[in-house]
Design an enzyme around this catalytic site. Structure first.
Site, PDB file in Angstrom:
ATOM      1  N   LYS A   1      -8.086 -10.166   1.172  1.00  0.00           N
ATOM      2  CA  LYS A   1      -7.853 -10.085   2.614  1.00  0.00           C
ATOM      3  C   LYS A   1      -8.809 -10.968   3.418  1.00  0.00           C
ATOM      4  O   LYS A   1      -8.410 -11.561   4.427  1.00  0.00           O
ATOM      5  CB  LYS A   1      -7.970  -8.622   3.061  1.00  0.00           C
ATOM      6  CG  LYS A   1      -7.352  -8.378   4.428  1.00  0.00           C
ATOM      7  CD  LYS A   1      -7.286  -6.898   4.750  1.00  0.00           C
ATOM      8  CE  LYS A   1      -6.693  -6.695   6.152  1.00  0.00           C
ATOM      9  NZ  LYS A   1      -6.646  -5.267   6.515  1.00  0.00           N
TER      10      LYS A   1
ATOM     11  N   PHE B   1     -10.103   1.123  -2.241  1.00  0.00           N
ATOM     12  CA  PHE B   1      -8.785   1.687  -1.946  1.00  0.00           C
ATOM     13  C   PHE B   1      -7.696   0.629  -2.156  1.00  0.00           C
ATOM     14  O   PHE B   1      -7.824  -0.493  -1.685  1.00  0.00           O
ATOM     15  CB  PHE B   1      -8.748   2.200  -0.498  1.00  0.00           C
ATOM     16  CG  PHE B   1      -7.400   2.743  -0.123  1.00  0.00           C
ATOM     17  CD1 PHE B   1      -6.884   3.865  -0.765  1.00  0.00           C
ATOM     18  CD2 PHE B   1      -6.626   2.136   0.856  1.00  0.00           C
ATOM     19  CE1 PHE B   1      -5.630   4.366  -0.443  1.00  0.00           C
ATOM     20  CE2 PHE B   1      -5.378   2.627   1.184  1.00  0.00           C
ATOM     21  CZ  PHE B   1      -4.876   3.753   0.534  1.00  0.00           C
TER      22      PHE B   1
ATOM     23  N   MET C   1      25.207   3.580 -22.929  1.00  0.00           N
ATOM     24  CA  MET C   1      24.719   2.816 -24.080  1.00  0.00           C
ATOM     25  C   MET C   1      23.753   3.668 -24.901  1.00  0.00           C
ATOM     26  O   MET C   1      23.724   3.570 -26.124  1.00  0.00           O
ATOM     27  CB  MET C   1      24.057   1.518 -23.607  1.00  0.00           C
ATOM     28  CG  MET C   1      23.894   0.474 -24.698  1.00  0.00           C
ATOM     29  SD  MET C   1      25.461   0.019 -25.492  1.00  0.00           S
ATOM     30  CE  MET C   1      25.869  -1.491 -24.624  1.00  0.00           C
TER      31      MET C   1
ATOM     32  N   GLU D   1       8.843  -2.302  -4.025  1.00  0.00           N
ATOM     33  CA  GLU D   1       8.486  -3.677  -4.411  1.00  0.00           C
ATOM     34  C   GLU D   1       9.256  -4.174  -5.623  1.00  0.00           C
ATOM     35  O   GLU D   1       9.471  -5.376  -5.776  1.00  0.00           O
ATOM     36  CB  GLU D   1       6.983  -3.784  -4.657  1.00  0.00           C
ATOM     37  CG  GLU D   1       6.140  -3.687  -3.393  1.00  0.00           C
ATOM     38  CD  GLU D   1       5.779  -2.255  -3.002  1.00  0.00           C
ATOM     39  OE1 GLU D   1       6.352  -1.318  -3.599  1.00  0.00           O
ATOM     40  OE2 GLU D   1       4.952  -2.069  -2.101  1.00  0.00           O
TER      41      GLU D   1
END
Lengths: 172, 586
Positions: free
Chosen positions: B164, B114, B482, B52
């Site tokens: 949902k 869940f 770096m 994601e």
């Protein structure tokens, strides 16, 4: 690194008109904690049921540049409608309510009652060995009242935090 | 338009009505109804990511290269928490992203169900705004509002969390017409008096500078055009932050290069010595200012920003102008012309004389080598190979990012995508994929390091699946360069965990994904290898083996002002450049 802003800290009372939606208070409190600003006092309540608006009064301290930053940061939150710095717009009416419990018998009890009377505090609960006083006023007045009650059996204090409103006919 | 449909159908309808063509997402239990509604339409194309975080960076690359909002769809719990890095990145770089997250059904919220997490709580400080929609009849309005908030004012990410049961519930859909936010109405036009005062100040300036930033890009191509017009009209020098590269053409003689920690000597010296600074859509970030109390001490400062909270946040300015860059520049130009403003040509000529002397220090120079590829040389050759093409560049974060900013030159806005504010390693590859989705016919290159690229490398699979032939140009020095450079600066060269141990064979890795792997380690082979990369019609992972020890210069050491840069011709003393006070800075 020398501080960029070494002007002395000032105390400001800010009035916010916000949408009364879930999470709006968390958003404001989170902004203060996340950016390291101070909250000296915070009050919140719905003021218009129809338009679902709440009014929040925040008392904060910081250097002038920080106070400006706090106002801009608050103002850019999407559910915040208006931010007014009551400390800048002129002398506002600031009031706080406190409930103060003292416990004692005899002379001490008498003394507490006298002090309460001279502060125009109301007695809202009485038992044979305790009082609960209700007092309204500027925070400094309440501070003073509480400190006088300290040696007279002070048990606990509950304060509402400051509610404030600008003087004169105009709204915020 | 008003009609009854399910919450899930509303999501797709709202996206269609908002003109969304592509979205980036990953399915899961709490968004299945939306994925099902997606299945029944073919207007919005979905790019299936591998993580994601990648979805949000893709949306950012898509948004920044196209000017449209990027759209993300992820599930509840881990789907949402994985998106947090991308959302924070978009917040800090002001990128418009609408991220839809699934949530457990309303009756389970708060029960540690869940894949439940407090998405609005977690994302509150890393979004411009967020919503939890508990009633399906609010959903359409909230979705349209989310697009409005993400794209108007200072852009940013907006999360819409949809339980949902709300996705299954039926309600009335309303179209985007007439949806305007009740209160969120950012000011676009600057204050006339302030604009007039600013123009008067600029016209009288003897050592002016335009310091421009990402706000010019966010304001749209017209803002870049107006900036160019203003620069041409006045003859003043222009520098830019990392985020603003491309708003002003790098080939122009008035261009000083990037400013800030790894900016050019001429840009930083001009910032330090200027008498009037026009800051356009930049925010005086610590990478830019160096030591604050010594930042451009003698200048009057004008600051154009759409976000009032950017004004006087770090640096006190003399003339703040709150408004959109395009609108304000337009009004400034009108005022300039109306006043028949005439810059002080003599003073400006002598200012340019000073600037040319700083330029002559050639602060971006480096020692070339016949045996080993210098990272700067690699970027230079890449630039020469692609500069006449229709090219979009993204980067990861680190030395390679700064070298790309220094040695790749941009002529147009929206061509350069990098994680500036948050500095997110792993940004570049997904951002490149997002840019490629928006511009399927263009060349998209992620300039990367071997450490950063491994943070979102799994998205190579996404690139293969959707035929997105992004080119990943890895400057491989086997160090988190770096980090190592700062260990040189601050910690006596003790390279604690900055060596890239156990590196994969990038060529085989590319092939394992179905892409093309190329390795090049000799300067003489580089041009041909780059050509090979450009010829490939599939994703390429180019493993460019570069000098391991090269440091990124010039540099303003932390805690130092602009006029105390370390230059490449005097790199010695790197370990003593930072004072005790500067060491606490990052």
């Amino acid at each position: 690194m020398p501080p960029i802003n070494n002007e002395p800290a000032e105390r400001h009372t800010l009035s916010l008109l916000v949408d009364n939606e879930p999470g709006v208070l968390a958003r404001i409190v989170g902004l203060f904690s996340g950016r390291g600003y101070n909250i000296d006092s915070l009050t919140v309540s719905e003021v218009s049921h129809d338009s679902r608006r709440s009014r929040i009064t925040v008392v904060t301290t910081g250097a002038p540049m920080i106070i400006e930053q706090i106002k801009s940061q608050l103002d850019r939150l999407v559910p915040v409608h208006r931010v007014v710095d009551l400390t800048v717009t002129g002398k506002a009416v600031e009031r706080e309510l406190a409930l103060i419990k003292v416990r004692g018998k005899g002379e001490i009890r008498q003394e507490a009652l006298l002090i309460a009377d001279s502060f125009r505090a109301r007695t809202v609960d009485t038992t044979l060995e305790s009082f609960v006083f209700e007092i309204t006023g500027k925070p400094e007045k309440i501070d003073q009242f509480v400190s006088l009650l300290e040696p007279l059996g002070l048990v606990e204090v509950s304060r509402t935090g400051v509610a404030a409103i600008g003087r004169g006919p105009d709204s915020m | 338009m008003m009609r009854e449909m399910t919450g899930a159908e509303m999501v797709m309808q709202a996206l269609i009505d908002q003109g969304v063509e592509h979205m980036f997402g990953y399915p899961g239990g709490a968004v299945l109804p939306i994925y099902d509604a997606m299945f029944h339409q073919n207007q919005v194309k979905h790019v299936l990511v591998r993580h994601e975080q990648g979805a949000v960076h893709m949306a950012e690359g898509y948004a920044r290269s196209s000017g449209k909002a990027g759209v993300v769809l992820v599930t509840s719990g881990p789907g949402a928490t994985n998106a947090v890095t991308g959302l924070t990145d978009a917040l800090l770089d002001s990128i418009p992203v609408v991220c839809i997250t699934g949530q457990v059904p309303t009756h389970l919220i708060g029960s540690d169900a869940f894949q439940e997490c407090d998405t609005v709580g977690i994302t509150r400080p890393c979004t411009k705004h967020n919503y939890l929609v508990r009633d399906v009849n609010d959903l359409a309005r909230v979705l349209h509002e989310a697009f409005y908030v993400a794209q108007n004012g200072r852009p940013g990410p907006v999360v819409v969390d949809i339980p949902k049961d709300v996705q299954f519930a039926k309600g009335i859909y309303v179209g985007p017409e007439n949806i305007q936010h009740k209160t969120y109405q950012p000011k676009l036009r600057g204050d006339d008096e302030k604009i007039r005062a600013a123009v008067e100040l600029l016209a009288k300036a003897k050592k002016p500078i335009f310091y421009t930033g990402g706000g010019v890009i966010n304001s749209g191509p017209e803002a870049s055009r107006l900036l160019r017009e203003f620069a041409r009209l006045s003859g003043y020098p222009v520098t830019s932050t990392l985020m603003g590269l491309g708003a002003y053409p790098a080939s122009d003689k008035q261009w000083l290069g990037m400013l800030g920690m790894h900016g050019t000597y001429e840009a930083n010296m001009a910032m330090h010595d200027c008498d009037v600074m026009l800051c356009v859509g930049a925010r005086f970030d610590d990478r830019i200012t160096g030591r604050l109390d010594a930042f451009s001490p003698g200048s009057k400062k004008i600051h154009i920003d759409i976000d009032p909270s950017s004004i006087n946040k770090n640096v006190k300015v003399d003339i703040p102008i709150i408004g959109d860059v395009k609108h304000v520049l337009e009004d400034m130009l009108t005022t300039w012309r109306g006043m028949k403003a005439e810059p002080d040509r003599r003073a400006i000529a002598s200012w340019w004389g000073e600037i040319d002397r700083w330029r002559a220090r050639k602060s971006l120079s480096y020692a070339k080598s016949p045996d080993v590829i210098k990272p700067q040389y690699a970027i230079e050759r890449l630039y020469h190979a692609v500069k006449d093409k229709d090219v979009y560049i993204t980067t990861e974060v680190g030395q390679h990012q700064m070298w790309a900013a220094q040695h790749f030159h941009f002529e147009e806005p929206n061509r350069w995508m990098t994680s500036g504010g948050l500095g997110t390693m792993g940004y570049g590859l997904p951002a490149a994929i997002g840019a490629q989705v928006a511009h399927p016919e263009s060349l998209v290159i992620d300039i990367a390091g071997e450490a950063s690229i491994q943070m979102c490398l799994q998205e190579l699979s996404t690139a293969l699946q959707f035929n997105l032939p992004v080119k990943i140009f890895v400057l491989n020095n086997e160090y988190m360069g770096m980090v190592r450079q700062w260990q040189d600066l601050l910690h006596g060269g003790r390279y604690s965990h900055s060596y890239s141990e156990s590196l994969p064979d990038f060529v085989k890795l590319a092939e394992a994904y179905g892409g093309v792997g190329i390795r090049c380690s000799r300067p003489g082979d580089l041009d041909a290898a780059i050509q090979e990369m450009l010829k490939a019609d599939r994703p390429v992972l180019f493993d460019c083996i570069v000098d391991q020890k090269e440091n990124c210069l010039p540099m303003i050491p932390s805690g130092k002002p602009h006029n105390e840069m370390i230059l490449p011709d005097h790199p010695e003393g790197l370990d003593e450049a930072i004072s005790e006070e500067g060491k606490i800075m990052v």
